[in-house]
Scaffold this active site. Structure first.
Site, PDB file in Angstrom:
ATOM      1  N   TYR B 438      73.986  24.312  16.808  1.00 33.02           N
ATOM      2  CA  TYR B 438      72.872  23.459  17.424  1.00 33.02           C
ATOM      3  C   TYR B 438      72.430  24.174  18.716  1.00 33.02           C
ATOM      4  CZ  TYR B 438      76.378  20.372  20.053  1.00 33.02           C
ATOM      5  OH  TYR B 438      77.314  19.701  20.753  1.00 33.02           O
ATOM      6  N   GLU B 439      71.139  23.969  19.155  1.00 32.70           N
ATOM      7  CA  GLU B 439      70.597  24.493  20.335  1.00 32.70           C
ATOM      8  C   GLU B 439      70.407  25.995  19.948  1.00 32.70           C
ATOM      9  OE1 GLU B 439      68.959  23.013  22.657  1.00 32.70           O
ATOM     10  OE2 GLU B 439      69.878  20.833  22.564  1.00 32.70           O
ATOM     11  N   GLY B 440      70.117  26.327  18.880  1.00 39.06           N
ATOM     12  CA  GLY B 440      70.069  27.711  18.344  1.00 39.06           C
ATOM     13  C   GLY B 440      71.299  28.416  18.134  1.00 39.06           C
TER      14      GLY B 440
END
Lengths: 593, 593
Positions: B438-440
């Protein structure tokens, strides 16, 4: 739910070109393993794995097992699948014909078991126990015991278990406390508790045959005081059928991170006067029997590493081909599947490369098992036995570590969809986490490799193996594959330097053992490099003769190159760590942690 | 259940000696961060983390969340813990004083958030959203919007969410479809579905403020057509209190491998006429606001890597000190805890070394954030802003990858007990698996590092950073720490060579990007080496002045040595892979997979 399709082409290529199926089928006792029969077996197994076992894998994970009183309830569908599996004769595939097995070489059973584990590892652990127990009884049981028990175990009519672990005796079997007291009629009564017993209790079969490590009253302390006992769930009546219930109870099952479909039982023996059992082999020799079995068991867990990795790879590849996201980094084109992204492609090629390296090593080792067992020439048999002994900690330790990495990488390909359970890839990741632990942790494998397999003989067998590496490298050098030859020579040099260093520091025990796991990784990668070099050599030779799909063969050569580019450099890093870490570590005080 | 004790001594050492707390407390706006206050804050946070949040972590994992109609029910204890957390004022710790926060520097909030994530990541994700949303609103909201919403968000009276992902728009926000149609009175009605929304629905607070990416009717396609909207769960009445329910529904929550205590929601907007929302910032500039927030969010996820790793380390160390198994490999003595085994000690020292390297990098970067924001000298501020920009993909990508490795290694220390859920270490392993996603994902971070952070400026900032490495190495060389100086110079050389190679191959886009993740690992290890060198330098200096516990300080120096011996060599392997893999990969046909 994830599909599974047995990678028959890859399996067959390795069997034929790397593991020497044709040669092994000529060994006495292996003649049944004709090319046609083997292909047919693999194909049938593939169908069974995809059609029957794979669809149950999610069911097993979601339902898990439960304990009701002393009864263990396994997932829905387990019974029907087991009945089919047993009736199809899969359990006896490589087991002795004199007890009803088909006696096929291990080289044939290795890919078949890979399929079972890929399809449904939690299920396949049950029949795997029959194989292991048969090996143990063949080594140590009396003829009468064999006659009484083996046919039912080989056929799968009865189930089997291995009872080693106790709460205080995990990796350290010397701490085993289970007691066995002789009865008047030559049998024994067992008292104590065993934990972590896979399929220790269930109702899938009318009987369960437990093999149990315990101590006789006159046993010396430690590992030299362990004896092996056969203890059935139901005692046999006069007709040899299951009769009276024995004094064994399942008192708990574990709540585990993975393999939910496989009940992991705590068994209590002798709460009501003693569980009746029978000594297998001589008193106090139980551990020796276990050690002979160990190579077999560890090999199978190594196969689980490939198997879970293969299924994770198939899932990730399918997802990467279908999931559209982002733009092509070169053309800027939208609407492309993520497989077009260089990083996703890197992950998938890397997964495939490591899978092939591991599979090639394991099947090659399976062939060595067969040669060691069947080869009429004592010297040839002995060399392969020594190779098996040397590399079994690598086959187990390294293939399970890499297997975990592959399942991890598959989740990364899935992104957020890998973290949710519905896609199924999370289950593979959770299931895989046990394989670097059971049948001896990676640390135990590494200590075995360093101490018993290398230092004890001053690296003699490993030097022989390195000579084989160099021979392969020379063959590659004579083709247009000089880059691969160079990469393999590098690994051979690294291994030679490593042995020299180990022998020079033989006295610094704590320092050396601090580097055991890096050493195991180093040797694993070196063996992987060797196998990928052999793969490229075989593929290139086939290309020259125009025998086979040229794209496929060229892909194998490039896969070997990718392996050399991405995995081989890590071996040198592990070598560096091996030489440097132990010194710091021995200075490091525990209080500083 | 696992205990957690905040590693205050390590945190304080890094704050004081590596991240420059004293210097940062002199910056305008940071004056409150006196040594005494910071110590008191850390101590109180440690008590809250251990006493309130940590015991709930298992509860959250076992109970998870459930959807009842449109209601999301969070685990028992969440409400009481949230009330305490909010009332103690923890949410506003680093948030703007003008909206009720305490305005402490990021350098102080970083260790505090590390504690929350260690204690209970699934819980801490909720207040973390308030911090992120405050940052976003501070950047882009109108003064009126700030006045209406921020005080309640900063205090935690209302909860916050971020709504980016849609089924077809995960990593690729260009594919966002959510529509926003203007109303007559300057507001908007939103229509569409968002997935993977953490804490998208719950009843812990009387209102939830959603920030939502959507497209206006006249929006250009792609990422340049995204606007940001504030959409409350309950519309505010004339008094500014939550009134009428907005047109938003939670229609599903995910069944995930970990962070079970954090509900991951699918939110449906506008099924009944449109969810009323307010444009934040200018039309079509939503992504720019998101990008400014991104460094902040990515930094926090990096902190999660350290946090989960720390708790896993504490668990593994406690277990290794108490579990007796096997014999001492040197003395043969029985009855020793497994920490005495070289391989177990190796794992624990390795965990501690990597933790300290990551923590030092993150706290140092937190200090850079503060300097970039508060430093009166534009040049000094700019340099640190560029460092933050360059290294944020490393802080996120590398610290999360290593955090996962640490949780994995903790299980290995536990052996079979790590695979069963009761010990709690399996939960950390499962929870951690999301942080590289998550968050890339790590791949996204690596592409950002390579493209936007290195190639776009021809490696200029990275060259500046390398100069800092060399300065540290020179300082070490002037002490009796020449071996560490050498190891750091090696990393600096490797980085210089790497930049040269990247620039020379700038045109081979696909080839370069195939090596982006190896590059990220390389830079992560190089930065870790730098930080461990700085740690050793500071510890050695303190030893010279006799300031502090000498055993502790010497332990830090040896820890740095261990890091150089075990981690640093891998950077070179990654460099090799970077240079070699891309070429093979671009030749590799997708059909060959």
């Amino acid at each position: 739910m994830l599909d599974y399709r047995a990678p028959l082409r890859d399996m067959q290529f390795i069997l034929d070109e790397l593991a020497g199926l044709e040669r092994i089928a000529k060994l006495p006792g292996c003649e049944d393993a004709s090319a046609d029969l083997v292909s047919a077996v693999l194909e049938e197994a593939g169908k069974f794995a995809s059609g029957v076992l794979a669809p149950l894998n999610t069911v097993g994970d979601r339902q898990g097992c439960r304990l009701e009183g002393e009864r263990v309830i396994v997932p829905d569908g387990w019974q029907a699948a087991y009945d089919q599996f047993r009736d199809a004769g899969w359990i006896g595939l490589s087991l002795p014909p004199e007890h009803g097995g088909q006696g096929l070489p291990k080289l044939v059973s290795a890919p078949v078991w890979e399929m079972w584990f890929s399809a449904n590892m939690a299920f396949a652990m049950l029949p795997q126990l029959n194989v292991g127990q048969t090996e143990a009884l063949m080594i140590a049981a009396s003829e009468e015991q064999k006659a009484t028990w083996l046919e039912k175990i080989v056929s799968g009519e009865w189930a089997a278990t291995m009872n080693l672990t106790e709460p205080q005796a995990g990796s350290d079997l010397a701490a085993t406390r289970m007691r066995a007291e002789p009865t008047d009629d030559g049998a024994y009564r067992l008292f104590g508790q065993k934990i972590f017993i896979s399929y220790g209790e269930h109702e899938l079969t009318p009987n369960i045959v437990h093999l149990v490590l315990a101590r006789l009253p006159d046993a010396p302390p430690g590992i030299k005081g362990l004896s092996l006992f056969l203890v059935p769930k139901y005692l046999l009546d006069a007709q040899g059928d299951p009769g009276q219930k024995n004094d064994i109870r399942c008192i708990a099952i574990e709540h585990k991170m993975g393999i939910h479909g496989s009940p992991t039982c705590t068994l209590s023996y002798g709460d009501d006067g003693g569980a009746l059992g029978y000594l297998v082999g001589e008193p106090h020799t139980g551990l020796a029997t276990m050690f002979v079995m160990m190579n077999e068991a560890r090999f199978n867990v190594g196969v689980q590493g490939v198997a879970l990795g293969e299924r994770a790879y198939q899932a990730a590849l399918a997802y990467a081909r279908e999931r559209v996201q982002g733009r092509d980094i070169v053309s800027g084109e939208a609407g492309k599947a993520i497989l077009a992204h260089p990083d996703v492609k890197r992950m998938l090629v890397s997964m495939r490369a490591r899978l092939m390296a591991m599979r090639a090593l394991l099947y090659t080792a399976a062939g060595w098992f067969d040669i060691a067992r069947h080869h009429p020439d004592a010297e040839g048999a002995d060399k392969r036995r020594r190779y098996v002994d040397l590399l079994m900690p690598v086959a187990k330790g390294w293939c399970t570590e890499v297997g975990n990495d592959l399942c991890d990488e598959a989740i990364q390909v899935f992104g957020g969809m890998g973290f949710v359970e519905e896609t199924g890839v999370a289950q593979l990741f959770r299931d895989a986490r046990v394989i670097t632990i059971y049948e001896g942790t990676t640390g135990i494998q590494a200590n075995d490799l360093l101490g018993r397999k290398i230092l004890r003989e001053d690296g003699a067998t490993l030097r022989e193996l390195i000579a084989d590496f160099r021979e392969t490298a020379d063959q590659l050098g004579r083709k247009e594959l000089g880059d691969l030859a160079q990469a393999l020579h590098d690994q051979a040099n690294l291994l030679d330097e490593t042995i020299d260093w180990l022998l020079a520091h033989k006295a610094d025990t704590a320092e050396l053992y601090a580097g055991a796991v890096p050493l195991l990784h180093l040797l694993g990668i070196a063996c992987g490099t060797w196998q990928m070099a052999r793969l490229a050599l075989a593929a290139d030779t086939r290309r020259e003769t125009g025998d086979g799909d040229d794209d496929y063969l060229l892909g194998l050569v490039e896969l070997a190159r990718f392996y050399m580019a991405t995995q081989a450099p890590q071996a040198r890093a592990h070598g560096h760590t091996l030489r440097q870490a132990g010194g710091v570590l021995t200075r490091f005080l525990e209080g500083e942690l």
